[in-house]
Design a protein around this motif. Structure first.
Motif, mmCIF file in Angstrom:
data_model
loop_
_atom_site.group_PDB
_atom_site.id
_atom_site.type_symbol
_atom_site.label_atom_id
_atom_site.label_comp_id
_atom_site.label_asym_id
_atom_site.label_seq_id
_atom_site.Cartn_x
_atom_site.Cartn_y
_atom_site.Cartn_z
ATOM 1 N N ALA A 1 41.117 33.884 45.765
ATOM 2 C CA ALA A 1 39.983 32.982 45.560
ATOM 3 C C ALA A 1 38.772 33.619 46.227
ATOM 4 O O ALA A 1 38.903 34.398 47.170
ATOM 5 C CB ALA A 1 40.253 31.608 46.166
ATOM 6 N N VAL A 2 37.589 33.263 45.719
ATOM 7 C CA VAL A 2 36.351 33.827 46.267
ATOM 8 C C VAL A 2 35.342 32.698 46.468
ATOM 9 O O VAL A 2 35.135 31.873 45.572
ATOM 10 C CB VAL A 2 35.749 34.895 45.323
ATOM 11 C CG1 VAL A 2 34.419 35.422 45.890
ATOM 12 C CG2 VAL A 2 36.729 36.046 45.109
ATOM 13 N N ASP A 3 34.763 32.671 47.652
ATOM 14 C CA ASP A 3 33.704 31.704 47.955
ATOM 15 C C ASP A 3 32.394 32.456 48.143
ATOM 16 O O ASP A 3 32.368 33.566 48.685
ATOM 17 C CB ASP A 3 34.026 30.926 49.234
ATOM 18 C CG ASP A 3 35.293 30.092 49.097
ATOM 19 O OD1 ASP A 3 35.527 29.583 47.979
ATOM 20 O OD2 ASP A 3 36.042 29.974 50.083
ATOM 21 N N ALA A 4 31.300 31.826 47.720
ATOM 22 C CA ALA A 4 29.967 32.446 47.864
ATOM 23 C C ALA A 4 29.099 31.587 48.760
ATOM 24 O O ALA A 4 29.079 30.354 48.645
ATOM 25 C CB ALA A 4 29.313 32.604 46.497
ATOM 26 N N THR A 5 28.377 32.253 49.653
ATOM 27 C CA THR A 5 27.457 31.558 50.546
ATOM 28 C C THR A 5 26.120 32.286 50.535
ATOM 29 O O THR A 5 26.068 33.515 50.693
ATOM 30 C CB THR A 5 28.007 31.543 51.996
ATOM 31 O OG1 THR A 5 29.267 30.867 51.998
ATOM 32 C CG2 THR A 5 27.052 30.840 52.947
#
Lengths: 180, 119
Positions: free
Chosen positions: A103-107
């Motif tokens: 999974a990949v989260d962007a901030t």
């Protein structure tokens, strides 16, 4: 104060939208454009990207629902480890990786480029209205009355595309007068 | 002294006028040299500028043009600040034009207007 290096792509994009190429005759400085963009930015924290599974079930491609990211965004996996994408399309929020990611989260910051462009065009039109619009002198007559109006017309079109200024939003309606 | 026309607008008017000068004009002065065969006259180009060839406009230009009795009268528009003497000639598209009058010295001029006839 110089514009942030991470804003270069967005500033170039806005210059294209308002037809104000960088150069000696530019109407706005990079700082002017960045200032308008900063007014319509949104901080997104740990936005979970949608994966596109490969035929072998690996996950190399990810899409964010947000568009127009500042290039300083940070991509992380669920453990918080910073990931380096193979390719980044900051305008559409599309990222690819060389190795499969769970999974990949962007901030980072995302921007409403159409709202900023609409404001800049409106400011520009205001300058033109205060400027010379027509004259007759020394054997010639000229009129420039269309310049301001064309910029306001374009600003109106961009406002319609801007989530902040009135692009169509979806809303869920719930009836409380109906049961069963 | 106050004026209705700001310096910025005057500059814009001059720039607009300059953007509508489709021809190339050669401003030429007469030079005289003393050679072995005697005095020799020749037109020498002093400056090359953009220009527009047209007809007299406005009461003053038409009044002055009506006093020119030799040849067909034209008006050449040149960039503001171009130096043209009454003794010069202007060459455009291979044709030579003799200078009769210019609007040099006019207040708030946005272009140089030159009344000419074909040489």
């Amino acid at each position: 104060m110089a514009a942030r290096a991470t804003m270069t792509g967005l500033i170039t994009l806005v210059r294209g939208l308002i037809n104000d190429p960088a150069g000696a005759s530019q109407a706005f400085t990079d700082e002017d454009i960045q200032e308008q963009l900063d007014e319509v930015r949104e901080y997104v924290r740990l936005d979970t990207l949608t994966p596109y599974a490969e035929p072998d079930d690996s996950q190399l491609k990810f899409q964010s629902p947000y568009k127009y990211w500042e290039s300083g965004l940070v991509l992380t996996d669920p453990a918080g480890t910073v990931l380096t994408p193979s390719t980044s399309d900051l305008k559409s929020g599309y990222f690819t990786f060389l190795t499969s990611q769970e999974a990949v989260d962007a901030t980072g910051f995302t921007y409403d480029v159409y709202a900023a462009s609409a404001v800049l065009l409106t400011l520009w039109a205001g300058r033109i209205e205060q400027d010379l619009t027509k004259f007759s002198a020394d054997g010639s007559s000229y009129e420039f009355e269309g310049l301001g109006n064309s910029k306001l017309k374009l600003a109106s079109q961009y406002k319609a595309k801007s989530p902040r200024f009135g692009a169509i939003q979806t809303a869920r309606m719930v009836r409380d007068d109906h049961t069963g | 002294m106050t004026t209705l026309v700001s310096a910025g607008n005057l500059a814009k008017m001059r720039a607009t006028q300059e953007s509508n000068l489709p021809e190339t004009a050669y401003i030429q002065g007469l030079t005289v040299t003393n050679g072995a065969d005697g005095w020799i006259e020749a037109w020498t180009t002093k400056a090359t500028v953009n220009a527009r060839l047209g007809e007299p406009k406005g009461e003053q230009e038409k009044a002055i043009a009506s006093t020119v009795t030799v040849g067909k009268v034209n008006v050449i528009t040149l960039p503001f600040g171009t130096s043209v003497l009454d003794t010069d000639q202007i060459q455009i598209l291979g044709k030579n034009y003799r200078v009769h009058w210019t609007n040099v010295g006019k207040s708030h001029a946005t272009a140089l207007r030159v009344i000419v006839t074909e040489a």
